[in-house]
Design a protein around this motif. Structure first.
Motif, PDB file in Angstrom:
ATOM      1  N   GLY A 405       0.768  -1.276   0.092  1.00  0.00           N
ATOM      2  CA  GLY A 405       0.134   0.091   0.049  1.00  0.00           C
ATOM      3  C   GLY A 405       0.796   1.389   0.059  1.00  0.00           C
ATOM      4  O   GLY A 405       0.374   2.094  -0.640  1.00  0.00           O
ATOM      5  N   TYR A 406       2.057   1.277   0.582  1.00  0.00           N
ATOM      6  CA  TYR A 406       2.782   2.382   0.550  1.00  0.00           C
ATOM      7  C   TYR A 406       3.388   2.604  -0.775  1.00  0.00           C
ATOM      8  O   TYR A 406       3.556   3.996  -1.144  1.00  0.00           O
ATOM      9  CB  TYR A 406       4.140   2.039   1.685  1.00  0.00           C
ATOM     10  CG  TYR A 406       3.534   1.725   3.189  1.00  0.00           C
ATOM     11  CD1 TYR A 406       3.074   3.163   3.709  1.00  0.00           C
ATOM     12  CD2 TYR A 406       3.311   0.894   3.980  1.00  0.00           C
ATOM     13  CE1 TYR A 406       2.692   3.252   5.114  1.00  0.00           C
ATOM     14  CE2 TYR A 406       3.048   0.806   4.990  1.00  0.00           C
ATOM     15  CZ  TYR A 406       2.494   1.952   5.677  1.00  0.00           C
ATOM     16  OH  TYR A 406       2.160   1.800   7.091  1.00  0.00           O
ATOM     17  N   TYR A 407       3.699   1.558  -1.360  1.00  0.00           N
ATOM     18  CA  TYR A 407       4.391   1.881  -2.626  1.00  0.00           C
ATOM     19  C   TYR A 407       3.064   2.653  -3.683  1.00  0.00           C
ATOM     20  O   TYR A 407       3.327   3.458  -4.538  1.00  0.00           O
ATOM     21  CB  TYR A 407       4.647   0.602  -3.269  1.00  0.00           C
ATOM     22  CG  TYR A 407       5.866  -0.080  -2.620  1.00  0.00           C
ATOM     23  CD1 TYR A 407       7.056   0.543  -2.470  1.00  0.00           C
ATOM     24  CD2 TYR A 407       5.815  -1.300  -2.056  1.00  0.00           C
ATOM     25  CE1 TYR A 407       8.214  -0.167  -2.090  1.00  0.00           C
ATOM     26  CE2 TYR A 407       6.842  -2.005  -1.358  1.00  0.00           C
ATOM     27  CZ  TYR A 407       8.048  -1.094  -1.377  1.00  0.00           C
ATOM     28  OH  TYR A 407       9.076  -1.768  -0.701  1.00  0.00           O
ATOM     29  N   TYR A 408       1.918   2.172  -3.511  1.00  0.00           N
ATOM     30  CA  TYR A 408       0.901   2.732  -4.209  1.00  0.00           C
ATOM     31  C   TYR A 408       0.668   3.983  -3.602  1.00  0.00           C
ATOM     32  O   TYR A 408       0.554   5.011  -4.809  1.00  0.00           O
ATOM     33  CB  TYR A 408      -0.472   1.722  -3.951  1.00  0.00           C
ATOM     34  CG  TYR A 408      -0.572   0.553  -4.802  1.00  0.00           C
ATOM     35  CD1 TYR A 408      -0.226   0.254  -6.018  1.00  0.00           C
ATOM     36  CD2 TYR A 408      -0.734  -0.437  -3.962  1.00  0.00           C
ATOM     37  CE1 TYR A 408       0.030  -0.982  -6.708  1.00  0.00           C
ATOM     38  CE2 TYR A 408      -1.059  -1.767  -4.612  1.00  0.00           C
ATOM     39  CZ  TYR A 408      -0.444  -1.974  -5.691  1.00  0.00           C
ATOM     40  OH  TYR A 408      -0.621  -3.228  -6.383  1.00  0.00           O
ATOM     41  N   ALA A 409       0.860   4.369  -2.722  1.00  0.00           N
ATOM     42  CA  ALA A 409       0.726   5.778  -2.190  1.00  0.00           C
ATOM     43  C   ALA A 409       1.830   6.536  -2.780  1.00  0.00           C
ATOM     44  O   ALA A 409       1.563   7.833  -3.059  1.00  0.00           O
ATOM     45  CB  ALA A 409       0.579   5.826  -0.773  1.00  0.00           C
ATOM     46  N   LEU A 410       3.068   5.952  -2.664  1.00  0.00           N
ATOM     47  CA  LEU A 410       4.314   6.771  -3.206  1.00  0.00           C
ATOM     48  C   LEU A 410       4.187   7.029  -4.641  1.00  0.00           C
ATOM     49  O   LEU A 410       4.491   7.983  -5.055  1.00  0.00           O
ATOM     50  CB  LEU A 410       5.455   5.962  -2.886  1.00  0.00           C
ATOM     51  CG  LEU A 410       6.759   6.537  -3.497  1.00  0.00           C
ATOM     52  CD1 LEU A 410       7.093   7.688  -2.945  1.00  0.00           C
ATOM     53  CD2 LEU A 410       7.844   5.610  -3.475  1.00  0.00           C
ATOM     54  N   GLY A 411       3.489   5.888  -5.294  1.00  0.00           N
ATOM     55  CA  GLY A 411       3.307   6.208  -6.677  1.00  0.00           C
ATOM     56  C   GLY A 411       2.288   7.331  -6.974  1.00  0.00           C
ATOM     57  O   GLY A 411       2.547   8.024  -8.316  1.00  0.00           O
TER      58      GLY A 411
END
Length: 1596
Positions: A405-411
């Protein structure tokens, strides 16, 4: 095999796989996109740059850095090639995605190396900004690839059996590491080069001065020492607009109070550079098109007009030589027309091309069209938001606690960040091109006006041409904004629809069908809007034209109390304009309604179809990804009608300007011949020189344009004469005979239809003094110098010769006194002498003097003739048109013109003996040196001319001489009373209703989306039989729903009823939203129309009833600016932008409310973000306000200068001053462009910061959602709703401040209108009307009347006291400036007197209302004023007189024959409508042209006299009404006045003494006093009387 497998092999195309970056997505989207961007940018600039061996010292020192950069580019290219080869050998699988990424990378860096190598040999080795931007994205791509490779590939110790199970192999990891290292080294070289460049700037300026400065000056003559901050900015500064910081700081401190404080323009944006580039392209395009030449018009004229027969057997062929005259000395004066193929029957063999559009494309196309790449990448990155939103909501729905989820938020953060950068750069660069296009169009219009003669220019009115420079130019510039949107918006819609297909499958076709049904509606609306726009522009042209004429003749209008007539005329034109505006606004409202409700209706249809076809599959991820996509559709769908509208308006304006640009330039090579003819010498006894000064053979000239199938009337026929150098040629004739036309034909302002004309030393031009003196808005000295250097001795001789010493002595600052527009603060005689002084000072070979003696008294006239014409100008070739035939006895040759032909020509005694009333004049003796008799006297006056007060400082004198103050400019925020005035203009009730409808529209939209969230949340738990769990989830959202029956019991009927219930509520909310939107759209349109109507009406009334003193100190251009640009902004631009502001403001409030409701923790981040947001917009608005005000203030001088140039075009061209005036236009335009450029730069400074704030907000929402998901406290439906709204918050935040700032800028137009509405002085209101029958005897009494026009000026009237008798005829004489015209000004209450009283028949005129007073008096002003329209309208604007009365007064004024002839010609050529035959034949309904250009000046004065005769008043004031008519006509008119006004008091100001010799008494004025007042016989009997001296000096 799917397309993903064929493209990616075993890898997935997803951005993230198990919390790790997707390699295939990385190669295809991230790597390849940035590489393509770099490749295109490098290839474009590599092809654009030209090789040059010249390099500066700094560039040679930078060669090491350059070679290192080339080496690094080669290493990058090699790394891609090596990896490609190794991958092909080692790996069994070689997917196309990897191959495509490596190929684009190798190509991009190869082209970049080529660009750097080629740039090394050019004048600068610094990469263009788009290339640096492209490289910056490749740097980010390399960093992301490194992260991706390291995450995807396990380390050797971690991978099973040493295999590469995930990635593309070890060679890929090594290649990525190598390329990232090279990128870091490349970044270091850029930093080193930038630092060296900054340290060596001073050294460059010193060592390369000889090389660079001449080049800069050659490219830009107006080169400024300071450099534009953008040109030296670093990459980081350009990305985030830090280079604008100094401008923002100055604005925040309140230092932007003058245009000089603005930053300079970049070199390629300066007007001089643009004019050079665009002018060259325009000339090339024009030469490629077919143009008709003057000679060809002559041949067609012969075929059309069969009445003309050549009476001489001499064959005169039309000269086609174009090599005889060298125009290098006067560039940009006229341009040669290239002769194309022609069909002799009049039909063109080629159609006209769109030369203006072609030239714009060729000049700016390469800078503009590639910007579409930035727009394309920004749009693609924007769609990463919904894609990542889908993955994040899926993750939350699956309730998996993972770091993914953090990667999606960073994206989400990165995608929003990159999209913001690209969008800001795209907008700025497009605006930069817009500034260039504006400069090109305005300079081209001005240049065209300078290059077209008066005949062709008649096709367009002054108001139309001014509108070309203002409104039409703005619409053409708007094309730059609209074109990329035109292709981008459908592209965005297509991508959004495709992604919708991925979410809801074919169900999206239901919504798409609705959109397709609206396409024909949208097309019809766009066509209708274009048609109405064209109508509205033509109606605006007509209104501005009448307004210009009203302002030009405001004194005459007030003299005759015509304010109500002109108010009705302008308001009727305004009503037509408002009718078209209403149609446009209501159609715009229809567009707003359709396209605002379309996304809502599309979502209803889509979800309804999906629910019916795929029961139970409506998940939160699917719904809110679709909602985000629908939200992304709102902007393009709403904007598309406006984009189409903008393109249509730009096309309409382009065609209007193109029609003007199609006017043929004067072709001197075709108009003049290069060899003298010597066929018709006027004086055979005069020895001929090698070349005559002027030679005309069988010339035939016309003031009318050539129209196919119609006859044209020639103003001059069979003109044949030869004038030798040094001759004085006197030209006399009746009114309208063609005297002024002969001079106009010589200077090339008429259309030559036959014959030949030769002028010696043609490039030098002529010294031309027009009959209507043209005076610039400048000081007296500047008017006389007219661009030439100041020579004190020569200047003093000119002042003495033109009798200006005493006039300058009474001015507050002498010759440094500023005169008003068109010389409004000077008397008629002073204007004539200043214009004559200008001609004398130019020292030309040929002087064309059109009746300069008419407006001066006899004494001054004798002085001008003896001391100036025979003195200073001795030895020059002089053509003098005059009705004062007593002076012509000193001429070498006299020409008598009658009905456009030379009736007689010869020695004065031969010709003048036939002239009525001729008496020879005595002339002063002038020796061979020309002016030695009075040269010594002139030298004695040098000190007297330049300083009337000993020891007075020149700067103080200059300040005293300033008449027109700098335009008022408010400071600080737009005051609340301005907003209040606009609110009141709309109306309290209507404005309140608009705000309520907007609130209801937004609230219904937000509630609709919230219901969708509720529906998805409830149905996702419907499979769970426990109602309690559902209630726990939704009770916080909807207290009333807990009483609903159980959901999801497994009963099919209940499920269907539940689906029907949800869809029913959803549809009802959507219907309510549609109704509120409809009300909001049409209420707002109606409110904008009400405001436009009210403000214009108030502004017009204030101007109409303002005192005359206001017009003395206010340039017409400044007032016209309010009635053109400002009124257009209030009509169209302000409502449009305010509409956007209110919609976005309510949208932001709704977004914040929904986001905080769905994620309450977001409120904590909202507080600091709100504080930052407040301070940023506050800091920005301080600067933007001042920039807008400076833009408005600096725009007025452009229009004023242009209007002034249009008035004096004949003089400008005759003096060969077109290049200087073009430069002045460039300078004024550059000042305005600085303000515009500063506005654009500041707006992007704000945009990038607000978008970064939006990025922060998106990141906060995403990470808060992930954190709450980790702790299991989040509702997927509410998260999806909050995120779908947050994705649009970036554009909304930026949009609110931008639209608010733009609205505030446009409110400056309301502010400027309000300055006049509330702050303009008004003529004193007196409610008492005159009694019926007053005045009855016309006894005029002045008692100690003192008049001072302005503080600091001497009294124009000083305790003036006299009284007339009943029905007395009083002649008023006196030297020019004695106060004669001021007497009438006081009598008509045009100016408030300082003391004393004025009575008529014993009643004080100050006690009677101005309207009533002026309607009982009549005046014939010194300057004849006619306005566009028919003769009937000019004689009787109120339409009270019958035709018989009109014809009677025309006959009395000896104009009936001329009017009848004009009517017959108009009838035969189809120029008038055949309403009644006798009206057409009488000519009363024939249009006389703008300001009466169909008539000569003398005929205009006769029309003004006829107008006065209609009034039958008891007090008639005549101010030099017959100065421009011949003596025979003058005697007839005096007889008519005595007959028609036998029982009226007539006050006559006359410089022609014989006009008033039969008066009952003569009033002699001197410096505002009554010097003498007695019968003329009594005064003549005293040889010492002033009147006797005046009579003797007049040589009668």
């Amino acid at each position: 095999m799917t397309w993903q497998q064929s493209l990616c092999g075993k890898h997935s195309f997803k951005p993230w796989n198990d919390a790790k970056p997707g390699l295939c997505f990385n190669q295809v989207v991230v790597c390849s996109t940035t590489n393509i961007f770099l490749a295109v940018a490098s290839a474009f600039y590599a092809g654009k740059r030209r090789k040059s061996p010249q390099r500066s010292l700094h560039e040679r020192r930078a060669s090491i850095v350059t070679y290192l950069k080339v080496f690094l580019c080669a290493a990058m290219t090699l790394s891609y090639v090596v990896e490609e080869v190794v991958s092909g050998i080692v790996n069994d699988e070689h997917p196309p995605a990897l191959w495509f990424g490596l190929a684009t990378g190798g190509l991009a860096w190869f082209l970049h190396a080529f660009l750097i190598r080629k740039s090394f040999f050019s004048l600068t080795i610094r990469e263009p900004f788009p290339v640096l931007l492209a490289w910056f994205f490749t740097l980010l791509s390399s960093a992301y690839q490194l992260f991706s490779a390291l995450e995807e590939e396990p380390w050797p110790g971690d991978r099973p059996s040493g295999e590469w199970v995930h990635g593309y192999g070890m060679q890929h990891v090594v290649g990525v590491i190598v390329r990232f290292s090279i990128q870091v080294i490349y970044l270091v070289t850029l930093i080193i080069f930038s630092l060296k460049r900054k340290r060596s700037i001073l050294h460059i300026q010193e060592s390369d001065e000889e090389v660079r400065r001449p080049l800069l000056r050659q490219l830009d003559p107006m080169h400024e020492e300071e450099k534009n901050l953008e040109e030296n900015a670093s990459l980081f500064s350009r990305l985030f607009f830090y280079w604008v910081g100094s401008l923002m700081a100055d604005g925040s401190k309140g230092n932007l109070d003058r245009p000089e404080k603005l930053m300079s323009l970049p070199s390629d944006v300066k007007t001089s550079s643009i004019r050079t580039r665009f002018g060259e392209q325009l000339r090339r395009v024009t030469k490629e098109n077919f143009l008709v030449e003057d000679g060809d018009e002559a041949e067609e004229e012969k075929e059309i007009d069969d009445l003309y027969q050549l009476k001489s057997t001499l064959s005169v062929s039309q000269s086609r030589s174009s090599s005889a005259i060298d125009f290098a000395s006067s560039p940009n004066l006229f341009s040669d027309a290239k002769k194309g193929e022609e069909v002799r029957n009049g039909r063109q063999s080629k159609t006209r091309r769109r030369t203006l559009l072609t030239a714009l494309n060729r000049t700016f196309g390469w800078s503009y069209y590639p910007l579409g790449l930035l727009k394309l990448f920004a749009d693609l990155l924007a769609f990463a938001g919904p894609f990542l939103l889908n993955e994040l909501v899926k993750l939350i729905e699956e309730k998996k606690r993972s770091s993914e989820g953090y990667y999606y938020a960073l994206g989400l953060v990165l995608a929003t960040f990159l999209s913001s950068i690209l969008q800001a750069q795209f907008t700025y660069l497009v605006n930069r091109v817009s500034v260039q296009v504006k400069g090109a169009v305005i300079t081209s219009i001005y240049q065209k006006a300078l290059s077209v003669n008066m005949v062709r220019l008649q096709k367009f009115s002054t108001g139309e041409i001014v509108n070309f420079m203002s409104t039409d130019t703005d619409r053409i510039v708007n094309f730059c904004q609209s074109f990329h949107q035109f292709w981008s918006l459908p592209f965005q819609v297509a991508i959004a629809l495709y992604l919708l297909y991925q979410q809801v499958h074919l169900a999206f076709l239901a919504g798409l069908g609705l959109a397709l049904l609206l396409i024909p509606v949208n097309r019809w609306v766009a066509v209708k809007i274009g048609h109405l726009s064209k109508e509205m522009m033509s109606q605006k042209d007509a209104r501005v034209k009448v307004m210009s004429e009203l302002l030009a003749g405001i004194r005459v209008i007030k003299y005759y109390a015509w304010e109500k007539c002109f108010k009705a005329k302008i308001l009727s034109l305004r009503d037509l304009e408002l009718k078209s505006l209403k149609g446009r606004k209501y159609l715009d409202a229809l567009c707003v309604y359709f396209w605002a409700t379309t996304p809502v209706l599309m979502s209803i249809l889509t979800f309804l179809t999906f629910s019916l076809v795929h029961k139970g599959q409506l998940t939160a991820a699917r719904v809110f990804t679709s909602v985000a996509l629908f939200n992304m559709l709102i902007s393009p769908l709403n904007a598309f009608p406006w984009v189409i509208n903008g393109l249509v308006e730009a096309w309409v304006s382009l065609k209007r300007v193109q029609e003007f640009m199609w006017l043929h330039d004067v072709n001197l090579a075709a108009y003049y011949c290069d060899e003298p003819l010597r066929l018709f010498p006027l004086d055979s006894l005069t020895p001929e020189s090698d070349d005559p000064a002027i030679d005309i053979s069988l010339g035939r000239f016309s003031w009318q344009q050539l129209e196919r199938g119609k006859k044209t009337q020639a103003a001059l026929k069979d003109i044949s004469l030869t004038i030798q150098p040094g001759q004085l040629i006197g030209i006399c004739g009746r009114v309208g005979a063609g005297k002024s036309s002969l001079l106009a034909a010589i200077i090339g302002e008429m259309r030559k239809t036959n014959g030949k004309i030769f002028v010696n030393n043609l490039p030098e031009g002529f010294a031309y003094a027009a009959q209507e003196a043209w005076i610039q808005h400048a000081t007296v000295r500047d008017n006389i110098l007219f661009g030439m250097a100041f020579d004190e001795e020569k200047y003093s001789r000119v002042i003495e010769g033109c009798a200006l010493q005493e006039d300058l002595a009474i001015l507050p600052a002498g010759d440094l006194t500023e005169v008003g527009e068109n010389g409004v603060t000077l008397s008629g005689g002073q204007k004539a002498r200043v214009a004559l002084a200008r001609a004398v000072y130019q020292d030309k070979s040929i002087y064309l003097l059109d009746d300069p003696l008419a407006a001066v008294d006899a004494n001054v006239g004798a002085h001008l003739f003896n001391q100036c014409i025979l003195g200073l100008l001795r030895g020059k070739t002089r053509l003098l048109c005059t009705h004062h035939t007593q002076f012509l006895s000193a001429a070498d040759v006299v020409i008598a013109i009658e009905k456009g032909r030379i009736a007689m020509a010869g020695r004065p005694e031969e010709v003048l003996s036939e002239q009525v009333g001729f008496r020879p004049a005595k002339t002063a003796q002038v020796d061979e040196s020309g002016s030695r008799l009075y040269e010594d006297k002139a030298k004695d006056n040098v000190t007297k001319v330049h300083s009337q007060k000993d020891g007075e400082d020149a700067e103080i004198r200059h300040e005293k001489g300033i008449l027109v103050k700098e335009e008022e400019k408010e400071v600080g925020a737009v005051a609340l009373h301005v907003y209040k005035s606009y609110w009141l203009a709309i109306g309290n009730c209507l404005a309140t209703a608009i705000l309520i409808s907007m609130f209801l529209m937004q609230a219904s939209r937000n509630v609709n989306d919230w219901w969708l969230s509720y529906w998805v949340t409830a149905t996702s738990h419907a499979s769970n039989s426990s109602l309690h769990s559902v209630d726990l989830l939704v009770v916080s959202n909807s207290w009333w729903y807990s009483n609903r029956p159980s959901i999801g019991t497994g009963n099919a009927n209940e499920t269907e009823r539940t689906l029907a219930f949800y869809l029913g509520v959803y549809g009802a909310l959507a219907g309510a939203n549609s109704i509120f939107t409809l009300f909001r759209a049409f209420l707002y349109a109606y409110g904008g129309i009400c405001a436009a109507t009210s403000i214009h009406r108030q502004l017009l009334l204030k101007i109409l009833y303002a005192p005359v003193a206001f017009f003395d100190i206010t340039p017409i251009g400044r007032i016209i600016n309010r009635f053109s640009s400002d009124v257009y902004a209030i009509d169209d631009s302000l409502p449009f932008m305010l509409n956007i502001l209110l919609a976005q403001l309510f949208g932001v409030l709704g977004t914040i409310a929904i986001t905080c409701y769905g994620l309450p923790w977001f409120a904590l981040a909202l507080l600091p973000l709100g504080i930052i947001y407040y301070f940023i917009q506050r800091y920005y608005r301080r600067t933007s306000r001042e920039l807008k005000r400076l833009s408005s203030v600096t725009r007025s001088p452009i229009y004023a200068h242009f209007s002034e140039s249009l008035t004096g075009l004949e003089s400008i061209r005759a003096y060969r001053q077109t290049e200087r005036f073009a430069k002045e236009n460039e300078e004024k335009l550059d000042v305005n462009q600085k303000a515009n450029f500063g506005e654009y730069a500041a707006s992007q400074w704000l945009s990038i910061r607000l978008q970064m704030l939006g990025v922060t907000m998106v990141g906060a929402v995403a990470f808060i959602a992930v954190l709450e998901h980790q702790y299991g406290t989040v509702n997927p439906g509410l998260v999806g709703l909050a995120l779908s709204y947050a994705l649009s918050v970036t554009a909304l935040l930026s949009g609110v401040v931008t639209s608010f700032t733009e609205t505030e800028k446009l409110m400056v137009s309301v502010e400027r209108a309000e300055q006049y509405i509330s702050g303009l002085p008004k003529e004193p209101e007196r409610m008492t009307n005159a009694l019926p029958g007053w005045p009855s005897h016309g006894v005029v009494t002045f008692r100690k009347v003192t008049l001072i026009y302005r503080e600091g000026l001497p009294p124009a009237l000083n305790e003036l006291t006299f009284q007339t008798r009943p029905y007395e005829k009083v002649g008023i004489v006196g030297r020019t400036g004695a106060g004669k015209s001021s007497l009438f000004s006081c009598l008509f209450q045009m100016t408030e007197i300082s003391s004393g009283e004025i009575l008529i028949d014993g009643i004080d005129v100050s006690s009677i209302s101005q309207q009533s007073l002026r309607s009982r008096l009549a005046v014939i002003p010194q300057d004849p004023f006619l306005f566009s329209g028919t003769i009937r309208q000019n004689l009787d604007p109120s339409s009270k007189a019958r035709d018989a009365e009109l014809r009677f007064v025309l006959a009395k004024c000896h104009l009936l024959d001329a009017v009848d002839a004009l009517g017959l010609f108009g009838l035969s050529s189809g120029l008038v409508l055949r309403r009644k035959v006798h009206l057409c034949v009488g000519g009363l309904d024939v249009d006389i042209g703008e300001r009466g250009r169909q008539f000569s000046v003398g005929e205009r004065q006769l029309l003004c006299l006829a107008r006065a005769m209609l009034t039958q008043t008891k007090v008639l004031c005549i101010d030099e009404a017959t100065a421009s008519v011949d003596k025979q006509t003058d005697s007839w008119l005096q007889q008519a006045i005595r007959q028609e006004f036998a029982y009226s008091t007539v006050l006559t100001i006359a410089h022609r003494i014989e006009t008033i010799l039969d008066s009952d008494r003569v009033l002699v004025m001197d410096r505002g006093h009554v010097a003498e007042f007695a019968k003329p016989d009594l005064l003549l009997s005293d040889p010492n009387s002033l009147f006797s001296q005046l009579v003797n000096s007049s040589e009668i």
